[in-house]
Design a protein around this motif. Sequence first.
Motif, mmCIF file in Angstrom:
data_model
loop_
_atom_site.group_PDB
_atom_site.id
_atom_site.type_symbol
_atom_site.label_atom_id
_atom_site.label_comp_id
_atom_site.label_asym_id
_atom_site.label_seq_id
_atom_site.Cartn_x
_atom_site.Cartn_y
_atom_site.Cartn_z
ATOM 1 N N ARG B 49 0.828 -1.206 0.000
ATOM 2 C CA ARG B 49 0.000 0.000 0.000
ATOM 3 C C ARG B 49 0.861 1.254 0.000
ATOM 4 N N LEU B 54 -1.022 4.429 -1.499
ATOM 5 C CA LEU B 54 -2.330 4.408 -0.838
ATOM 6 C C LEU B 54 -2.217 4.864 0.600
ATOM 7 N N TYR B 83 -2.396 -1.477 -9.265
ATOM 8 C CA TYR B 83 -2.497 -2.068 -7.927
ATOM 9 C C TYR B 83 -3.622 -3.101 -7.883
ATOM 10 N N PRO B 85 -5.701 -5.079 -5.158
ATOM 11 C CA PRO B 85 -5.912 -5.189 -3.708
ATOM 12 C C PRO B 85 -6.059 -6.651 -3.295
ATOM 13 N N GLN B 86 -5.768 -6.902 -2.039
ATOM 14 C CA GLN B 86 -5.853 -8.268 -1.537
ATOM 15 C C GLN B 86 -7.297 -8.747 -1.489
ATOM 16 N N ARG B 87 -8.174 -7.824 -1.083
ATOM 17 C CA ARG B 87 -9.577 -8.214 -0.952
ATOM 18 C C ARG B 87 -10.395 -7.622 -2.086
ATOM 19 N N PRO B 89 -13.557 -5.889 -3.689
ATOM 20 C CA PRO B 89 -14.588 -5.019 -3.128
ATOM 21 C C PRO B 89 -15.976 -5.612 -3.342
ATOM 22 N N ARG B 90 -16.899 -5.173 -2.502
ATOM 23 C CA ARG B 90 -18.315 -5.493 -2.729
ATOM 24 C C ARG B 90 -18.808 -4.488 -3.756
ATOM 25 N N LEU B 151 -10.131 -8.103 -11.411
ATOM 26 C CA LEU B 151 -9.381 -7.020 -10.764
ATOM 27 C C LEU B 151 -7.967 -6.938 -11.318
ATOM 28 N N ARG B 154 -8.113 -5.074 -14.374
ATOM 29 C CA ARG B 154 -8.201 -3.636 -14.102
ATOM 30 C C ARG B 154 -6.827 -3.052 -13.778
#
Lengths: 339, 249
Positions: B49, B54, B83, B85-87, B89-90, B151, B154
Amino acid sequence: MTFPVMARRRRARIVLLGGAFLVGALLLGPLVGATDVDLREVWSDPFDWSSNPAAAIFFMARLPRVLLAALVGGSLALAGTTYQSLLRNPLASPYTLGVTAGASLMTFLVIRFLPGGGLAEFTVPGAALIGALATTTLVMALATRTGGTPPTVLLLAGVTLNFTIGAAVLLVQYFADYTATARMVRWMMGDLEGATYRLLAILFVASLPAWVLLLRCGRTFNLMSLGREEAQAHGIDADRATRRGLLLASWLTGVAVAVAGPVGFVGILVPHAVRLIGGVDYRVVLPGALLGGAGFLVVCDILARVVIRPVELPIGILTACLGGPFFLFLLLRRGFARD
Amino acid sequence: MSVDASLVASEVTFGYDAPLLRDISLRIEPGQCVALIGANGAGKTTLLRILGGLLPPQAGSVRFGGREVGTLSPAERTAGLGYLPQRSPRAAGFAVHEMVLMGLYSLLPARGWEGKTEWLAVGRALARVGAGHLLRRSFATLSGGEQRRVLLARALVARPAVLLLDEPLAALDPGFVLEFTATLAALKEQGVALVVSTHRLSFVGALADAVVVLQRGGVLQQGDPVAVLQPELLNDAYGTDRFTAGGRA
């Protein structure tokens, strides 16, 4: 490769649809009510109000009220859309951050202690606006103390303040006489009757900049609705975007509540209805909500005037009556639940 | 792209009460792959991050192309740093193509709209991660592994110079792990720098030019994977004695 309908075209569609809905409502609005007005009669002699009662009703009683409904409805729906994105909560409404409680408290204090003050047209709206903005500022200041502006803290602080200030509101009400209490209850139901052209002009000038700024936030709101990390990873300062958006939305809400009282459900219902038609892209939802909210409240106002003619219902009762069942319908639709 | 496209962290420290990261320095050159490994909670995500801008480091600095990452404009950041992300998103309601398009937002003109160029880039990025067929699906209805692929698309879509991938292999099926490793190898060939946090040591051996072993926010060891990834060190890094006891990673 064929791509789905592009956001740009979907937005054009939504703007056209919302615009047509609003224009239709605005045309119909001034013509119906306790007595129906014939447009030909109005235009036969539009500016001689003393000899042409149709024109007098049209221009003095109905038109300002219809325009007020449009301004208030548009602002509340746009504010609701903003809150739903930035708080990442589909149930967030313009009143989630305690705006209603703050505005009610100040309004009730004025009704209780300054009945019939000198500038009656402005004392209640002014007090309500101060109360609304003070509450939002307090909620944001509390949330910022925890570092950043986390949505959960904002939500919980807002809910808590709503309850706490709500107690003070009840206290003021308890010590008011019957006339004042009746005025207070009436204010809580939402009321478009005070509309004058002067008020409309002030309201429009006060709201326009916030509309323009919020309508430009589509991309930011898309990323913010996914989460803080998502926004930061795409170069958005999440805290700054949150503060800015919430302040603009709260300003719109405060101004709307100040002149019309806390009209419920517009801010939740309209954005979701727009999403169902045009998808969740905020570049589509924001303009759709502004136009749709404006049209929706005008339609509610028309219904409020005609359902039990000649009695006019408070508009807040209408929006809740229509909004509640329609919202449940949306919730139970398969597509909504799946996402 | 500036001449110097290296990502350099110097003496990065971060943490509110207890430090999450202490004095981390590393340098990633174009076409290089650096793997971050370490036990859960060692600081891999926090480091990624900070590298991606971030989070601002509390001490030290992160520079990309000679400039502080925090001072890059959104467009410069998008062209520079992708980037993952590890999780996931909803993302209620967004379609896959809308999600991938978000990776290009900051390259669009201020009030402009995406056009054919952007949609082609979205299609290419999705095809690259084997997710072209998901284009029209709702992101929220995808499986965990499919969401990771989207992702990843993206993160790739703007063709950034550096890719920061936080556990990209989690939730991917074994076949796709191989596919994905090949994709990353191809990107490396093209000069893209990769920083990848992972728990898969086989991936580190296959792709990484350097490995950084984090332990409780500090660097336990860094350098060439073959030299660093010794059973004794892994025992230490992951708090076990199984690596020397005939266990397999």
